[in-house]
Structure formats: structure tokens, C-alpha cells
Design a protein around this motif. Structure first.
Motif, short mmCIF file in Angstrom:
data_model
loop_
_atom_site.label_atom_id
_atom_site.label_comp_id
_atom_site.label_asym_id
_atom_site.label_seq_id
_atom_site.Cartn_x
_atom_site.Cartn_y
_atom_site.Cartn_z
N GLY A 104 0.73 -1.17 -0.04
CA GLY A 104 0.20 0.08 -0.01
C GLY A 104 0.89 1.29 -0.04
N PHE A 105 0.33 2.45 0.46
CA PHE A 105 1.04 3.53 0.55
C PHE A 105 0.52 4.73 1.53
N THR A 106 1.42 5.50 2.09
CA THR A 106 0.73 6.73 2.83
C THR A 106 1.33 7.96 2.20
N LEU A 107 0.63 8.87 1.76
CA LEU A 107 0.91 9.87 1.36
C LEU A 107 1.21 10.80 2.32
N PRO A 108 2.46 12.00 1.81
CA PRO A 108 2.99 12.94 2.90
C PRO A 108 1.85 13.91 3.17
N ALA A 109 2.10 14.68 4.04
CA ALA A 109 1.43 16.07 3.89
C ALA A 109 1.42 16.73 2.77
N PRO A 110 0.37 17.36 2.26
CA PRO A 110 0.39 17.97 1.12
C PRO A 110 1.26 19.34 1.14
#
Length: 399
Positions: A374-380
Motif C-alpha cells: 500500500g502507501f501513505t501520502l505525505p502532508a500536501p
């Protein structure tokens, strides 16, 4: 972050692979971004697969099963190229950006309606062990844009907006990016670059040759003014910018029709000489119409390896007081500038930075396919401050 960039151009001459390190510094909300290429190379397609790609792009009919087999084979090819580059570098990628293989770019009445890039991203995600960003053009088209060219995004961030510069990418199709003083770019396709030259060589040699090495065949020919005049009547050339096109618009059938209009049938050297000048003339006319203030054009792409094409371009631009340079003079490898573009676009999408291709309507580009974990996006981020390149001698990591 480590980004792997994958793409195969409209000529389908191979997979351009780049492993790029992107670092951010300065303002945390809109940082300065530096790109460092750790590895760049081109992996040739198997000849039979390349033939299938070009046949499909040139209008060959495929049923659903054959289409599925082709996009799977391309995805597996991209996956193998990515896995080999990752192994060689020993770098753990955060993201793969796969532009895929364009086989059709649908434009009607000057508006892009859709675009088709093949190469199933799930195969790449499985092989690379990380998320894959693909389908990079669709969001802009859905928002009313052309979906192409994308190069203006990179160039607007990289170049000094006050330098009166335009950039030119000479792939299968030529695209021009006119950099504006406000930091934006007017980016559009001007017409053919290598697509007709390569097709003419392949057709005349029965596929034994795929391109005119160093422009030697064209150099032995003579431009036919009547055929050139007929070619310059192509309706795409009359459309206002921004505009986009593909190899389905510029075909050998159109070249033969122009020769018929002029009452001749050209031999290969004369045909190549005429087509080389055709590319130069269309680029110069586009710049004259849309960027009369430009004084320098910086060229990249496979076409810069053709000295005859560069001579014709320089001759076409000089009367307007425009000089021609190549991107390697600025530290950008002409063969892999598009790879850097896709890495930059991946950085933006990963950090949820919308991008705009001309219309002022910004969208986050691409679709993410998760890796095995899966993945976890960083803060925009709110944007970027600047874009720079890190030279090979100063890379923190190198394969």
C-alpha cells in the motif's frame, strides 16, 4: 525521495528509464526542489513488440483480447526495466512514474477528447515494490485541457522566466514551450519532428533501418519546394495554440498525398531532406506566431542527435534573431529531459500539488496504483519555490 521514471515515446524505440533523487529544502510549505539523476538508460523493446506497438498506433485493429495482451506485455516490459534499474542502484524507490506507451491521442475540432497510454501499472508496482503513478494526462483533458505537452510544467519551474527563452522537444512530435514573464509557459505541439522521418526510412528499407543516422540520407537529398508547400497546408498547422497532436495526424499517407499534389514521387534522400525542412519550418512559424519576443530556443529529445535537423532549425530561426542551443549545455541530458519531467510530475502529484497545462485550471496529475504494502501520502504542499538540477559530480548517491 527516490523516484523511478519510465516512458516510451511515440517512436517506440525503447523504454527510457531514470532513477532520480528528489530533495526538498527551504520553505516547508513550498520548498525548493532539486533533482539528481542516479541512473539513466534506454532499454530497447523486442523488435516484434515494437512492431506491434507501431502497427496499433498506426491504425491496426486489435480485438479486446489482443489489446489486453499488448498492454500486459508493455506493463511487464516497464516492470522489468524498473526492477533492473532499482537492483543496479540499490536504491529503495518511493514512487514509480510510468507515462507508458502512447498509442493514440484523440483530438476533435481542436479539443482533446481522450488519450491512450498502454502498459498495465500493476505489473510495475509488483516488480518495484512501491506505488506507481500513471495515466498522467487524463485529468487535464477532463478539465478541458489538451493533456499535452507536459514539458511546460518542468520548464516553467526550471528556467528563468525573464530570459526570453523557449524550449523545444524533438521526439516523434515536436512541442514548443514559450516561457512567460509570470513564470508560466505556453506549451503546444507544433507538428512532426522525427515521426515522419523515421516512418519514411522504415518504409523504404523494409524495416531494415528505423531512422536516418546522423541525418546522412537527408544530407544527400534536395528539398522539393512543391512538396514542402503542400505539406505546410496541413490543417493542424493552422490551428491556434495551445494544441496537441500525435502520430495518427502526421502519416506517410499524408506525405504521399503532398507528393501527388506536387506531381512527383520523391526518392528517399529527397523525401527526408524535404521532411527535415518541414519540421524546421513548422517550428519556426509557430515561434514567430506565438513567441516573437523569444531570443533563444533550447532543444532536447532524440532529434538533437540529428545534425541535419539542427542545421535546418538554426537556419529557420536565425532570420528572426533567434539562437538555437541544446539542453546539454544547461546540464540537462537531451535524451532524458522527459524522464526528469516525469520524475518532477511524480513529486508534485505525490505531494498533492495541482498542475496546470495552459488553461489555468490546475489538477493533480495521474492515478496511483498501490504497491504490495500500500502507501501513505505525505502532508500536501502548497507548491514549489524553484527547481534545480544536481550535477553528477555532486550527487549524494550514484549508481
Amino acid at each position: 525521495m527516490i523516484i523511478v521514471s519510465l516512458q516510451s515515446g511515440t517512436s517506440a524505440d525503447g523504454i527510457d528509464v531514470a532513477v532520480v533523487e528528489a530533495t526538498a529544502s527551504g520553505n516547508p510549505a513550498a520548498p525548493d526542489v532539486a533533482l539528481a539523476p542516479l541512473l539513466t538508460r534506454t532499454v530497447d523493446w523486442a523488435p516484434e513488440l515494437q512492431a506491434q506497438i507501431l502497427a496499433y498506433a498506426d491504425g491496426a485493429a486489435l480485438d479486446a483480447g489482443a489489446h489486453t495482451a499488448l498492454t500486459t506485455a508493455l506493463g511487464q516490459g516497464f516492470a522489468a526495466a524498473a526492477a533492473a534499474a532499482i537492483t543496479e542502484c540499490g536504491a529503495v524507490p518511493d514512487l514509480v512514474v510510468s507515462h507508458g506507451q502512447t498509442v493514440f491521442h484523440w483530438v476533435e475540432e481542436g479539443r482533446a477528447r481522450g488519450t491512450l497510454q498502454l502498459g498495465e501499472p500493476a505489473w510495475i508496482a509488483e516488480a518495484a515494490g512501491c506505488p506507481v503513478l500513471s495515466n498522467l494526462r487524463a485529468a487535464d483533458i477532463a478539465a478541458g485541457g489538451q493533456g499535452a505537452p507536459l514539458m511546460g510544467l518542468f520548464d516553467a519551474a526550471f528556467f528563468d522566466p525573464a530570459a526570453r527563452t523557449a524550449t523545444l522537444n524533438l521526439g516523434g512530435i515536436a512541442n514548443l514551450q514559450i516561457l512567460r514573464g509570470d513564470g508560466s509557459a505556453l506549451a503546444f505541439d507544433t507538428g512532426p519532428a522525427n515521426v515522419l522521418l523515421d516512418a519514411a526510412v522504415a518504409e523504404q528499407t523494409g524495416g531494415a533501418l528505423g531512422f536516418d543516422l546522423d541525418g546522412k540520407l537527408a544530407a544527400a537529398g534536395t528539398v522539393h519546394d512543391g512538396v514542402l508547400a503542400a505539406l505546410l497546408e496541413h490543417p493542424f498547422l493552422q490551428r491556434p495554440a495551445p494544441k496537441s497532436t500525435g502520430r495518427e495526424t502526421f502519416t506517410l499517407a499524408g506525405v504521399l498525398a503532398a507528393e501527388e499534389t506536387a506531381g512527383v514521387r520523391l526518392d528517399l534522400p529527397d523525401r527526408l531532406a524535404t521532411l527535415t525542412r518541414y519540421t524546421a519550418a513548422t517550428v519556426a512559424a509557430a515561434l514567430r506566431s506565438h513567441g516573437p519576443e523569444v531570443r533563444t530556443v533550447v532543444a532536447s529529445g532524440g532529434g538533437v542527435r540529428n545534425p541535419g535537423l539542427l542545421r535546418e532549425l538554426s537556419a529557420a530561426l536565425t532570420p528572426d534573431g533567434v539562437s538555437l542551443r541544446t539542453s546539454d549545455e544547461l546540464g540537462l541530458n537531451p535524451d532524458f529531459k522527459e524522464s526528469l519531467l516525469f520524475a518532477f510530475l511524480g513529486f508534485c502529484s505525490w505531494h498533492r500539488i495541482p498542475v496546470s497545462l495552459n488553461r489555468g485550471t490546475a489538477r493533480i496529475a495521474g492515478v496511483l496504483s498501490p504497491g504490495p504494502l500500500g502507501f501513505t501520502l505525505p502532508a500536501p504542499l502548497n507548491g514549489i519555490g524553484s527547481l534545480t538540477m544536481i550535477a553528477p559530480s555532486t550527487r549524494r548517491t550514484q549508481c
